[in-house]
Design a protein around this motif. Structure first.
Motif, PDB file in Angstrom:
ATOM      1  N   GLU A  55     -23.317  -6.630  -6.033  1.00  0.00           N
ATOM      2  CA  GLU A  55     -22.367  -7.729  -6.281  1.00  0.00           C
ATOM      3  C   GLU A  55     -21.985  -7.781  -7.761  1.00  0.00           C
ATOM      4  O   GLU A  55     -20.807  -7.927  -8.109  1.00  0.00           O
ATOM      5  CB  GLU A  55     -22.972  -9.054  -5.833  1.00  0.00           C
ATOM      6  N   ARG A  56     -22.957  -7.653  -8.649  1.00  0.00           N
ATOM      7  CA  ARG A  56     -22.672  -7.687 -10.095  1.00  0.00           C
ATOM      8  C   ARG A  56     -21.772  -6.528 -10.522  1.00  0.00           C
ATOM      9  O   ARG A  56     -20.849  -6.705 -11.301  1.00  0.00           O
ATOM     10  CB  ARG A  56     -23.968  -7.616 -10.906  1.00  0.00           C
ATOM     11  N   LEU A  57     -22.072  -5.340 -10.016  1.00  0.00           N
ATOM     12  CA  LEU A  57     -21.279  -4.169 -10.389  1.00  0.00           C
ATOM     13  C   LEU A  57     -19.836  -4.305  -9.921  1.00  0.00           C
ATOM     14  O   LEU A  57     -18.902  -3.954 -10.645  1.00  0.00           O
ATOM     15  CB  LEU A  57     -21.907  -2.889  -9.818  1.00  0.00           C
ATOM     16  N   ILE A  58     -19.651  -4.817  -8.722  1.00  0.00           N
ATOM     17  CA  ILE A  58     -18.288  -5.010  -8.222  1.00  0.00           C
ATOM     18  C   ILE A  58     -17.566  -6.062  -9.046  1.00  0.00           C
ATOM     19  O   ILE A  58     -16.401  -5.885  -9.418  1.00  0.00           O
ATOM     20  CB  ILE A  58     -18.299  -5.357  -6.717  1.00  0.00           C
ATOM     21  N   ALA A  59     -18.256  -7.152  -9.374  1.00  0.00           N
ATOM     22  CA  ALA A  59     -17.625  -8.210 -10.184  1.00  0.00           C
ATOM     23  C   ALA A  59     -17.194  -7.681 -11.545  1.00  0.00           C
ATOM     24  O   ALA A  59     -16.135  -8.043 -12.061  1.00  0.00           O
ATOM     25  CB  ALA A  59     -18.581  -9.395 -10.344  1.00  0.00           C
ATOM     26  N   ARG A  60     -18.002  -6.799 -12.132  1.00  0.00           N
ATOM     27  CA  ARG A  60     -17.666  -6.235 -13.448  1.00  0.00           C
ATOM     28  C   ARG A  60     -16.613  -5.139 -13.368  1.00  0.00           C
ATOM     29  O   ARG A  60     -15.819  -4.970 -14.277  1.00  0.00           O
ATOM     30  CB  ARG A  60     -18.923  -5.659 -14.106  1.00  0.00           C
ATOM     31  N   GLY A  61     -16.632  -4.375 -12.286  1.00  0.00           N
ATOM     32  CA  GLY A  61     -15.798  -3.183 -12.229  1.00  0.00           C
ATOM     33  C   GLY A  61     -14.494  -3.314 -11.468  1.00  0.00           C
ATOM     34  O   GLY A  61     -13.637  -2.451 -11.587  1.00  0.00           O
ATOM     35  N   GLN A  62     -14.349  -4.364 -10.684  1.00  0.00           N
ATOM     36  CA  GLN A  62     -13.122  -4.529  -9.908  1.00  0.00           C
ATOM     37  C   GLN A  62     -12.471  -5.851 -10.259  1.00  0.00           C
ATOM     38  O   GLN A  62     -13.104  -6.905 -10.180  1.00  0.00           O
ATOM     39  CB  GLN A  62     -13.425  -4.448  -8.410  1.00  0.00           C
ATOM     40  N   ARG A  63     -11.211  -5.786 -10.614  1.00  0.00           N
ATOM     41  CA  ARG A  63     -10.491  -6.978 -11.053  1.00  0.00           C
ATOM     42  C   ARG A  63     -10.106  -7.851  -9.863  1.00  0.00           C
ATOM     43  O   ARG A  63     -10.004  -7.382  -8.731  1.00  0.00           O
ATOM     44  CB  ARG A  63      -9.261  -6.576 -11.845  1.00  0.00           C
ATOM     45  N   SER A  64      -9.880  -9.129 -10.161  1.00  0.00           N
ATOM     46  CA  SER A  64      -9.445 -10.085  -9.143  1.00  0.00           C
ATOM     47  C   SER A  64      -8.511 -11.095  -9.800  1.00  0.00           C
ATOM     48  O   SER A  64      -8.676 -11.433 -10.970  1.00  0.00           O
ATOM     49  CB  SER A  64     -10.651 -10.813  -8.552  1.00  0.00           C
ATOM     50  N   LEU A  65      -7.577 -11.609  -9.044  1.00  0.00           N
ATOM     51  CA  LEU A  65      -6.689 -12.652  -9.540  1.00  0.00           C
ATOM     52  C   LEU A  65      -7.360 -14.021  -9.527  1.00  0.00           C
ATOM     53  O   LEU A  65      -6.870 -14.966 -10.142  1.00  0.00           O
ATOM     54  CB  LEU A  65      -5.398 -12.705  -8.702  1.00  0.00           C
ATOM     55  N   SER A  66      -8.493 -14.154  -8.843  1.00  0.00           N
ATOM     56  CA  SER A  66      -9.206 -15.427  -8.789  1.00  0.00           C
ATOM     57  C   SER A  66      -9.854 -15.736 -10.126  1.00  0.00           C
ATOM     58  O   SER A  66     -10.448 -14.862 -10.755  1.00  0.00           O
ATOM     59  CB  SER A  66     -10.293 -15.390  -7.712  1.00  0.00           C
ATOM     60  N   GLU A  67      -9.750 -16.982 -10.547  1.00  0.00           N
ATOM     61  CA  GLU A  67     -10.413 -17.409 -11.789  1.00  0.00           C
ATOM     62  C   GLU A  67     -11.901 -17.619 -11.558  1.00  0.00           C
ATOM     63  O   GLU A  67     -12.704 -17.390 -12.454  1.00  0.00           O
ATOM     64  CB  GLU A  67      -9.760 -18.691 -12.307  1.00  0.00           C
ATOM     65  N   ASP A  68     -12.256 -18.079 -10.382  1.00  0.00           N
ATOM     66  CA  ASP A  68     -13.656 -18.339 -10.047  1.00  0.00           C
ATOM     67  C   ASP A  68     -14.048 -17.413  -8.906  1.00  0.00           C
ATOM     68  O   ASP A  68     -13.609 -17.587  -7.773  1.00  0.00           O
ATOM     69  CB  ASP A  68     -13.835 -19.807  -9.634  1.00  0.00           C
TER      70      ASP A  68
END
Length: 195
Positions: free
Chosen positions: A173-186
């Motif tokens: 989960e951490r790696l995906i959060a760091r490595g894949q962008r998202s338009l969501s602010e939260d």
């Protein structure tokens, strides 16, 4: 000083028994294609067999027709190699006990390592072989080592003894959060079933 930066294992060379026993073990049991063969360039009385363990790198075996197979366990001393771990898929791992039993090969049974499972047995010369299967696939763009590094940090933060599946799941989960962008602010966890 400057480092001699390595980029992976080039090959591993082991001492085998005779030529046919070595081929029967590495290709006939473990399924590694026998890709080439030549004399041991440092000892013309020995053969040098090359096998592909599945990643394009090499496991090589020095053979000698005067060396008989001796599968009795050997106890390595400090500075010697303890065992060789080979990667297998979950599908193959689930068949390993049955297939070793069918051949009458003594083994450890399945060992739970938290983030992977292992089975140990001896080659014809008594060298310890491990078949290991990860319990996870790394996210796109990451390696197993990336996930385990992050899982280690999580384990240490939590004061846990060894890496378990929960650490791996949180690391992914951490790696995906760091490595894949998202338009969501939260990007935190949400409950879509509230109310």
């Amino acid at each position: 000083m400057r480092k001699l930066q390595v980029q992976g294992v080039h090959h591993i060379t082991l001492m085998g028994a005779d030529r046919q026993t070595s081929i029967d073990f590495w290709e006939g049991l473990l399924g590694m294609p026998f890709v080439f063969d030549q004399p041991n360039l440092d000892n013309p009385g020995e053969g040098h067999l090359y096998f592909d363990p599945g990643d394009g790198r090499l496991i090589t075996v020095f053979t000698n027709e005067d060396r008989a197979a001796d599968p009795k366990p050997k106890r390595p001393v400090a500075g010697e190699v303890h065992h060789l771990a080979l990667s297998v898929s979950r599908a193959v791992f689930s068949q390993t006990v049955q297939r070793l039993d069918e051949r009458g090969i003594s083994h450890s049974g399945v060992k739970d390592r938290g983030f992977m499972d292992s089975i140990y047995f001896r080659d014809p010369m008594g060298f310890l072989i491990e078949l290991a299967s990860y319990r996870f696939d790394p996210p796109f763009g990451s390696s197993h080592a990336d996930v385990l590094f992050e899982a280690h940090l999580i384990r240490v933060e939590r004061g846990d003894y060894a890496i378990a599946e929960v650490h791996v799941a949180d690391a992914i989960e951490r790696l995906i959060a760091r490595g894949q962008r998202s338009l969501s602010e939260d990007r935190g966890p949400k409950d879509p079933y509230r109310g």
